[in-house]
Design an enzyme around this catalytic site. Structure first.
Site, PDB file in Angstrom:
ATOM      1  CB  CYS A  85      -0.882   0.036   1.243  1.00  0.00           C
ATOM      2  SG  CYS A  85      -2.340  -0.970   1.128  1.00  0.00           S
ATOM      3  CG  MET A 122      -5.984  -1.547   0.530  1.00  0.00           C
ATOM      4  SD  MET A 122      -6.839  -3.121   0.752  1.00  0.00           S
ATOM      5  CE  MET A 122      -5.962  -3.787   2.147  1.00  0.00           C
ATOM      6  CG  ASP A 137      -7.340  -5.260  23.740  1.00  0.00           C
ATOM      7  OD1 ASP A 137      -6.849  -6.281  24.253  1.00  0.00           O
ATOM      8  OD2 ASP A 137      -7.006  -4.111  24.061  1.00  0.00           O
TER       9      ASP A 137
END
Length: 166
Positions: A85, A122, A137
């Site tokens: 990228c 992306m 998390d």
């Protein structure tokens, strides 16, 4: 040129050269245009976990607020995570959440924008993934069975290939 090389040269996979080697696509000759991408995904969880998020009293703090910042940070660092990228000067990243009590889920939508020579798909997809991973998390002590899924590009606009809407 052998048959495999000829097939690779004609391939729509732009991150491979005529010899089949991975490379960063040259965008130097492309016009600077406004580019926008929107992606989404979701995380499913136990009803009690969704209740913790909704009430805002999860052990680690404001789950969605922190996940929003993490998603934005993820978009900004996409080129460090995805090897081919391009680093992009983002002009805007927005990360939004929708609580889906009927599905015991949180839906995340990310929008990334730039004015440049390559798209921001992306970056939008990375923002969604990082935001959802942050929710995991922050809530894993209450629910290790959470599941991330449905991550996809919803739309992209700008550039030579024009618009795509799912």
């Amino acid at each position: 040129m052998n048959q495999n090389t000829a097939a690779q040269a004609a391939s729509p996979l732009t991150h491979f050269d005529a010899q089949g080697q991975a490379h960063m696509v040259d965008v130097g000759a492309k016009a600077h245009t406004r580019r926008v991408a929107v992606a989404e995904g979701h995380i499913t969880m136990l009803p009690a976990t969704l209740a913790l998020i909704t009430a805002g009293n999860a052990k680690k703090g404001d789950v969605l607020g922190i996940a929003r910042i993490a998603g934005i940070q993820g978009a900004k660092r996409t080129s460090e995570l995805i090897p081919l990228c391009h680093p992009i000067a983002l002009t805007r990243v927005a990360v939004d959440f929708e609580l889906l009590p009927e599905r015991c889920a949180v839906r995340c939508t990310a929008t990334a924008e730039t004015v440049g020579q390559t798209g921001v798909e992306m970056e939008a997809l990375t923002a969604v993934q990082v935001a959802l991973l942050t929710i995991y998390d922050m809530c894993k002590a209450a629910d290790r069975g959470m599941e991330i899924g449905g991550v996809k590009l919803l739309e992209k606009h700008g550039g030579k290939s024009g618009s795509y809407v799912r």
